[in-house]
Design a protein around this motif. Structure first.
Motif, short mmCIF file in Angstrom:
data_model
loop_
_atom_site.label_atom_id
_atom_site.label_comp_id
_atom_site.label_asym_id
_atom_site.label_seq_id
_atom_site.Cartn_x
_atom_site.Cartn_y
_atom_site.Cartn_z
N UNK A 247 0.83 -1.21 0.00
CA UNK A 247 0.00 0.00 0.00
C UNK A 247 0.87 1.26 0.00
N UNK A 248 1.94 1.23 0.79
CA UNK A 248 2.85 2.37 0.80
C UNK A 248 3.50 2.56 -0.57
N UNK A 249 3.84 1.46 -1.22
CA UNK A 249 4.47 1.56 -2.53
C UNK A 249 3.52 2.23 -3.53
N UNK A 250 2.24 1.91 -3.47
CA UNK A 250 1.28 2.56 -4.36
C UNK A 250 1.23 4.07 -4.10
N UNK A 251 1.47 4.46 -2.87
CA UNK A 251 1.49 5.89 -2.54
C UNK A 251 2.76 6.56 -3.04
N UNK A 252 3.89 5.87 -2.96
CA UNK A 252 5.17 6.49 -3.25
C UNK A 252 5.55 6.46 -4.73
N UNK A 253 5.01 5.54 -5.49
CA UNK A 253 5.47 5.36 -6.86
C UNK A 253 5.13 6.57 -7.71
N UNK A 254 5.95 6.80 -8.73
CA UNK A 254 5.74 7.95 -9.62
C UNK A 254 4.97 7.56 -10.87
N UNK A 255 4.97 6.29 -11.22
CA UNK A 255 4.28 5.84 -12.42
C UNK A 255 4.50 4.36 -12.62
N UNK A 256 3.85 3.79 -13.61
CA UNK A 256 3.93 2.35 -13.83
C UNK A 256 5.36 1.90 -14.14
N UNK A 257 6.16 2.76 -14.74
CA UNK A 257 7.52 2.38 -15.11
C UNK A 257 8.55 2.84 -14.08
N UNK A 258 8.10 3.26 -12.91
CA UNK A 258 9.01 3.84 -11.93
C UNK A 258 10.04 2.85 -11.43
N UNK A 259 9.60 1.66 -11.02
CA UNK A 259 10.50 0.66 -10.47
C UNK A 259 9.91 -0.73 -10.73
N UNK A 260 10.00 -1.23 -11.95
CA UNK A 260 9.36 -2.50 -12.28
C UNK A 260 9.89 -3.67 -11.46
N UNK A 261 11.17 -3.64 -11.05
CA UNK A 261 11.70 -4.73 -10.23
C UNK A 261 11.00 -4.81 -8.89
N UNK A 262 10.57 -3.67 -8.36
CA UNK A 262 9.86 -3.69 -7.08
C UNK A 262 8.51 -4.38 -7.26
N UNK A 263 7.83 -4.11 -8.36
CA UNK A 263 6.57 -4.80 -8.64
C UNK A 263 6.79 -6.30 -8.82
N UNK B 137 12.44 9.19 -1.02
CA UNK B 137 12.39 10.01 -2.23
C UNK B 137 11.09 10.80 -2.31
N UNK B 138 9.99 10.15 -1.98
CA UNK B 138 8.67 10.80 -2.03
C UNK B 138 8.62 12.00 -1.11
N UNK B 139 9.13 11.83 0.11
CA UNK B 139 9.13 12.96 1.05
C UNK B 139 10.08 14.06 0.58
N UNK B 140 11.19 13.66 -0.03
CA UNK B 140 12.11 14.66 -0.55
C UNK B 140 11.50 15.46 -1.67
N UNK B 141 10.75 14.80 -2.54
CA UNK B 141 10.10 15.50 -3.65
C UNK B 141 9.01 16.45 -3.17
#
Length: 348
Positions: free
Chosen positions: A173-189, A311-315
């Protein structure tokens, strides 16, 4: 390690702290210095000196917080429960829940004099010292997991049910909040897809630190032994091998990936192989269950999401570190990539 009371690095008015300390210490505070600690702690942490009296102040950040994040009340509780135990922790002085004083709740604890190592390679130490450091780290982690948490008053410090199911749900759930887009980090998915059908049915339950890495341990100034376990923000009752997997991530990460060990000639440097280090932990903890690649991938998954959160908080501008957005995204990618490497070669 001191700064002017008006230093802009603090996220509160030092004069408010001066007034509080006057009442707490029972005397006027004339000479007050406040200095932020270094490192990537998500809860702002400061060295405080008041006319020679020293303490460490740890507080919530002055920003909108995610639910259950930055829970310094839990930190204070678990450190208090560990006073006098086999787990070395700083002495506690005071918890202040009133956010009106410094903008958020905070607590004061002992200022330990010692060494903190941010790199698992332990540069600057002799090989025999490195080996002793690792043995002390393994013994300290075993002491945390061997603690009778019920007798320590921590029987309600975690929720019932399958720990891994709860954790995967929460962090996804946190990852869905932090991600920037579908291609942000495919290895995490991909890690998340790999973990779901492989959740083990294990009943092990222990006090877990939650971020049990070398950088959260304070070592004696000259001796190779742990004198304090720090940063209990993520502590809970859970599966102890998750702590072990976090602690051993370094054997699967490069030196520029949070101070890992890949590519280093370990034996020549006095650093144990992962298998030997794990045997030291197993012997001290007395456990018969062994670390698996599921635990390793799960730890990489959580670290990747945690780094994405940095990263999310930094942005959003909610970080005290100027490069947190860039560093967080880079580490999130590194953890996810290493996690998928482990998954790809795993027999699970």
């Amino acid at each position: 390690m001191s700064a002017s009371p008006s230093t802009p690095a603090t996220d509160f008015d030092p004069e408010a702290l001066r007034g509080f300390l006057g009442g707490f210490l029972g005397r006027e505070v004339r000479d007050l210095t406040v200095a932020p600690t270094s490192g990537g702690m998500s809860n702002p942490t400061y060295f405080v000196t008041a006319d020679g009296w020293r303490a460490v102040l740890r507080k919530q950040p002055g920003m909108k917080l995610a639910k259950s994040a930055h829970a310094i009340d839990r930190e204070f509780r678990v450190i208090g429960a560990l006073q006098g135990s086999a787990v070395p922790v700083p002495q506690l002085y005071h918890y202040e829940e009133d956010p009106g004083l410094l903008g958020t709740p905070f607590y004061l604890m002992e200022w330990l004099d010692g060494r903190i190592f941010t790199e698992y390679a332990l540069p600057g130490l002799a090989p025999e010292q490195r080996g002793a450091i690792y043995r002390s780290m393994a013994a300290t982690m075993a002491a945390i997991h061997s603690l009778d948490f019920r007798a320590a008053g921590l029987g309600d410090f975690g929720r019932p049910g399958n720990y891994f199911e709860r954790q995967i749900s929460r962090w996804s759930q946190l990852w869905q909040q932090y991600r920037k887009g579908d291609a942000d980090n495919p290895d995490l998915d991909r890690m998340l897809d790999w973990l779901g059908p492989r959740i083990p049915d294990s009943q092990l339950l222990a006090l877990c630190h939650g971020d049990c890495r070398i950088g959260n341990l304070m070592f004696h100034p000259t001796e190779p032994r742990v004198i304090g376990v720090l940063d209990w923000e993520l502590s809970t009752l859970g599966h102890p091998l998750v702590d072990v997997a976090f602690n051993t991530q370094a054997w699967h990460m490069a030196p520029d990936e949070n101070g890992g060990l890949l590519g280093i000639e370990l034996a020549a440097e006095g650093i144990p192989a992962e298998a030997d280090y794990l045997e030291d932990y197993y012997a001290a903890a007395g456990t018969t269950e062994r670390l698996s690649d599921f635990h390793r991938v799960f730890a990489m998954f959580r670290a990747a999401v945690g780094s994405a959160g940095v990263a999310y908080r930094g942005e959003l501008g909610n970080s005290t570190l100027p490069d947190s957005a860039q560093v967080g995204r880079r580490l999130a990618g590194a953890y996810a990539r290493r996690g998928m490497e482990i998954a790809a070669r795993s027999g699970l």
